[in-house]
Scaffold this motif. Structure first.
Motif, PDB file in Angstrom:
ATOM      1  N   ASP A 161     -79.412  14.998   4.174  1.00 31.90           N
ATOM      2  CA  ASP A 161     -79.632  16.272   3.496  1.00 31.90           C
ATOM      3  C   ASP A 161     -78.632  17.328   3.962  1.00 31.90           C
ATOM      4  O   ASP A 161     -78.137  18.127   3.162  1.00 31.90           O
ATOM      5  CB  ASP A 161     -81.068  16.757   3.725  1.00 31.90           C
ATOM      6  CG  ASP A 161     -81.420  16.864   5.198  1.00 31.90           C
ATOM      7  OD1 ASP A 161     -80.731  16.229   6.021  1.00 31.90           O
ATOM      8  OD2 ASP A 161     -82.388  17.579   5.531  1.00 31.90           O
ATOM      9  N   VAL A 162     -78.307  17.321   5.248  1.00 37.46           N
ATOM     10  CA  VAL A 162     -77.333  18.289   5.772  1.00 37.46           C
ATOM     11  C   VAL A 162     -75.959  18.028   5.175  1.00 37.46           C
ATOM     12  O   VAL A 162     -75.240  18.956   4.790  1.00 37.46           O
ATOM     13  CB  VAL A 162     -77.276  18.214   7.311  1.00 37.46           C
ATOM     14  CG1 VAL A 162     -76.194  19.142   7.860  1.00 37.46           C
ATOM     15  CG2 VAL A 162     -78.633  18.558   7.900  1.00 37.46           C
ATOM     16  N   ASN A 163     -75.592  16.756   5.086  1.00 35.17           N
ATOM     17  CA  ASN A 163     -74.292  16.418   4.521  1.00 35.17           C
ATOM     18  C   ASN A 163     -74.180  16.873   3.072  1.00 35.17           C
ATOM     19  O   ASN A 163     -73.164  17.435   2.663  1.00 35.17           O
ATOM     20  CB  ASN A 163     -74.067  14.911   4.604  1.00 35.17           C
ATOM     21  CG  ASN A 163     -72.774  14.490   3.946  1.00 35.17           C
ATOM     22  OD1 ASN A 163     -71.693  14.726   4.463  1.00 35.17           O
ATOM     23  ND2 ASN A 163     -72.887  13.875   2.778  1.00 35.17           N
ATOM     24  N   VAL A 164     -75.225  16.642   2.288  1.00 35.43           N
ATOM     25  CA  VAL A 164     -75.204  17.046   0.885  1.00 35.43           C
ATOM     26  C   VAL A 164     -75.114  18.564   0.760  1.00 35.43           C
ATOM     27  O   VAL A 164     -74.425  19.090  -0.115  1.00 35.43           O
ATOM     28  CB  VAL A 164     -76.457  16.513   0.157  1.00 35.43           C
ATOM     29  CG1 VAL A 164     -76.551  17.084  -1.252  1.00 35.43           C
ATOM     30  CG2 VAL A 164     -76.424  14.997   0.106  1.00 35.43           C
ATOM     31  N   TYR A 165     -75.787  19.276   1.666  1.00 38.02           N
ATOM     32  CA  TYR A 165     -75.768  20.740   1.635  1.00 38.02           C
ATOM     33  C   TYR A 165     -74.342  21.269   1.771  1.00 38.02           C
ATOM     34  O   TYR A 165     -73.966  22.252   1.125  1.00 38.02           O
ATOM     35  CB  TYR A 165     -76.648  21.289   2.753  1.00 38.02           C
ATOM     36  CG  TYR A 165     -76.667  22.802   2.829  1.00 38.02           C
ATOM     37  CD1 TYR A 165     -77.483  23.550   1.985  1.00 38.02           C
ATOM     38  CD2 TYR A 165     -75.859  23.477   3.740  1.00 38.02           C
ATOM     39  CE1 TYR A 165     -77.499  24.935   2.041  1.00 38.02           C
ATOM     40  CE2 TYR A 165     -75.867  24.860   3.805  1.00 38.02           C
ATOM     41  CZ  TYR A 165     -76.689  25.589   2.964  1.00 38.02           C
ATOM     42  OH  TYR A 165     -76.692  26.958   3.028  1.00 38.02           O
ATOM     43  N   TYR A 166     -73.528  20.618   2.593  1.00 39.22           N
ATOM     44  CA  TYR A 166     -72.162  21.075   2.833  1.00 39.22           C
ATOM     45  C   TYR A 166     -71.133  20.357   1.964  1.00 39.22           C
ATOM     46  O   TYR A 166     -69.936  20.471   2.193  1.00 39.22           O
ATOM     47  CB  TYR A 166     -71.794  20.872   4.308  1.00 39.22           C
ATOM     48  CG  TYR A 166     -72.474  21.856   5.234  1.00 39.22           C
ATOM     49  CD1 TYR A 166     -72.035  23.170   5.323  1.00 39.22           C
ATOM     50  CD2 TYR A 166     -73.561  21.464   6.010  1.00 39.22           C
ATOM     51  CE1 TYR A 166     -72.661  24.073   6.165  1.00 39.22           C
ATOM     52  CE2 TYR A 166     -74.197  22.359   6.863  1.00 39.22           C
ATOM     53  CZ  TYR A 166     -73.737  23.664   6.933  1.00 39.22           C
ATOM     54  OH  TYR A 166     -74.359  24.555   7.764  1.00 39.22           O
ATOM     55  N   THR A 167     -71.599  19.607   0.976  1.00 39.62           N
ATOM     56  CA  THR A 167     -70.668  18.828   0.165  1.00 39.62           C
ATOM     57  C   THR A 167     -69.760  19.713  -0.673  1.00 39.62           C
ATOM     58  O   THR A 167     -68.592  19.424  -0.856  1.00 39.62           O
ATOM     59  CB  THR A 167     -71.449  17.853  -0.736  1.00 39.62           C
ATOM     60  OG1 THR A 167     -71.976  16.807   0.075  1.00 39.62           O
ATOM     61  CG2 THR A 167     -70.543  17.244  -1.786  1.00 39.62           C
ATOM     62  N   GLY A 168     -70.261  20.816  -1.195  1.00 39.18           N
ATOM     63  CA  GLY A 168     -69.419  21.716  -1.970  1.00 39.18           C
ATOM     64  C   GLY A 168     -69.577  21.507  -3.461  1.00 39.18           C
ATOM     65  O   GLY A 168     -70.476  20.818  -3.938  1.00 39.18           O
ATOM     66  N   LYS A 169     -68.662  22.094  -4.208  1.00 37.91           N
ATOM     67  CA  LYS A 169     -68.726  22.082  -5.668  1.00 37.91           C
ATOM     68  C   LYS A 169     -68.323  20.719  -6.207  1.00 37.91           C
ATOM     69  O   LYS A 169     -67.311  20.151  -5.825  1.00 37.91           O
ATOM     70  CB  LYS A 169     -67.799  23.156  -6.244  1.00 37.91           C
ATOM     71  CG  LYS A 169     -67.838  23.254  -7.762  1.00 37.91           C
ATOM     72  CD  LYS A 169     -66.897  24.335  -8.259  1.00 37.91           C
ATOM     73  CE  LYS A 169     -66.909  24.419  -9.783  1.00 37.91           C
ATOM     74  NZ  LYS A 169     -65.974  25.448 -10.287  1.00 37.91           N
TER      75      LYS A 169
END
Length: 259
Positions: free
Chosen positions: A243-251
């Motif tokens: 979930d943290v990785n997806v949050y910082y994935t970007g546009k």
């Protein structure tokens, strides 16, 4: 008169402070308000993120085809790709060739690999420019196209190298547009996150652009079906850290499903 004296005294005091601040800093306190220091990178991010053991260069092509010409286009493209594969003089190979199923309709996507990097690409292009059959193919293909676009890519060091796999499969291409200067942070996060997406062998390849639209990342995934895709993605959300990785994935651009 007294007010003038105090104003002159105050101005002298401010001038004294400015000189002291300037002397205590190489750049000066005033300039420091506008200059933002950035630590210089020791190397280009392409060298830091790409695989050292290979010198593969990739090209991704997006062809928007006239709807009435799609079948004819696919047949023509397949024949040319087959001939290039068989000819050892051309240091290139097709990793995959797809039509869009869900996403932008009547679009074909081709992913090429050049083993040997830029010299291999240059060698291939020089030979194609004087190949009469290929020049005729380009003329015929041009009649079927609305527009086309391509990018040159490198592969992330922590992703699998794209290899042939048993099918049939459907493929998902996810494209991300990053802010300039964030590519290394992206790579560091996905180097940890990719472990959450390996259980079903769905990770095909991860690439970042070098020429064409810059600061672009492409992730290529493979699934047996749309149902398999849903189950695999839901499973990733149960893993700590995803979930943290997806949050910082970007546009991201719209997900594209290809066959």
């Amino acid at each position: 008169m007294l007010m003038f004296f105090f104003a002159l005294l105050f101005a002298s005091f401010i001038s004294f402070l400015c000189r002291r601040f300037s002397e205590s800093s190489d750049k000066g306190w005033f300039r420091s308000l506008f200059v933002h220091k950035v630590d210089a990178r020791k190397d280009a991010h392409s060298n830091l993120l790409s695989k050292k053991e290979t010198s593969n260069l990739y090209k991704i092509q997006f062809h928007n085809v006239k709807p009435e010409c799609l079948d004819e286009y696919n047949n023509l493209e397949a024949e040319v790709q087959r001939r290039l594969h068989q000819d050892q003089d051309f240091p290139c190979e097709v990793v995959g060739s797809w039509n869009i199923w869900y996403g932008e309709q009547d679009q074909a996507v081709h992913l090429w690999r050049y083993r040997g990097g830029y010299p291999a690409l240059t060698d291939c292009l020089q030979k194609l420019r004087v190949n009469k059959e290929y020049l005729e193919f380009r003329k015929e293909r041009a009649k079927m196209l609305i527009s086309r676009q391509n990018q040159l890519l490198l592969e992330f060091s922590f992703w699998n190298e794209p290899l042939p796999r048993k099918g049939p499969n459907l493929y998902e291409l996810r494209t991300y547009n990053l802010k300039p200067g964030t590519m290394l942070e992206w790579g560091n996060r996905w180097a940890r996150a990719i472990k959450h997406r390996q259980e079903n062998n769905e990770a095909v390849g991860g690439f970042f652009s070098q020429i064409g639209d810059l600061y672009v990342v492409h992730h290529l995934w493979a699934y047996e079906s749309l149902q398999s895709r849903e189950e695999t993605r839901n499973s990733a959300w149960q893993k700590e850290g995803w979930d943290v990785n997806v949050y910082y994935t970007g546009k991201t651009s719209p997900a594209t499903i290809m066959l």
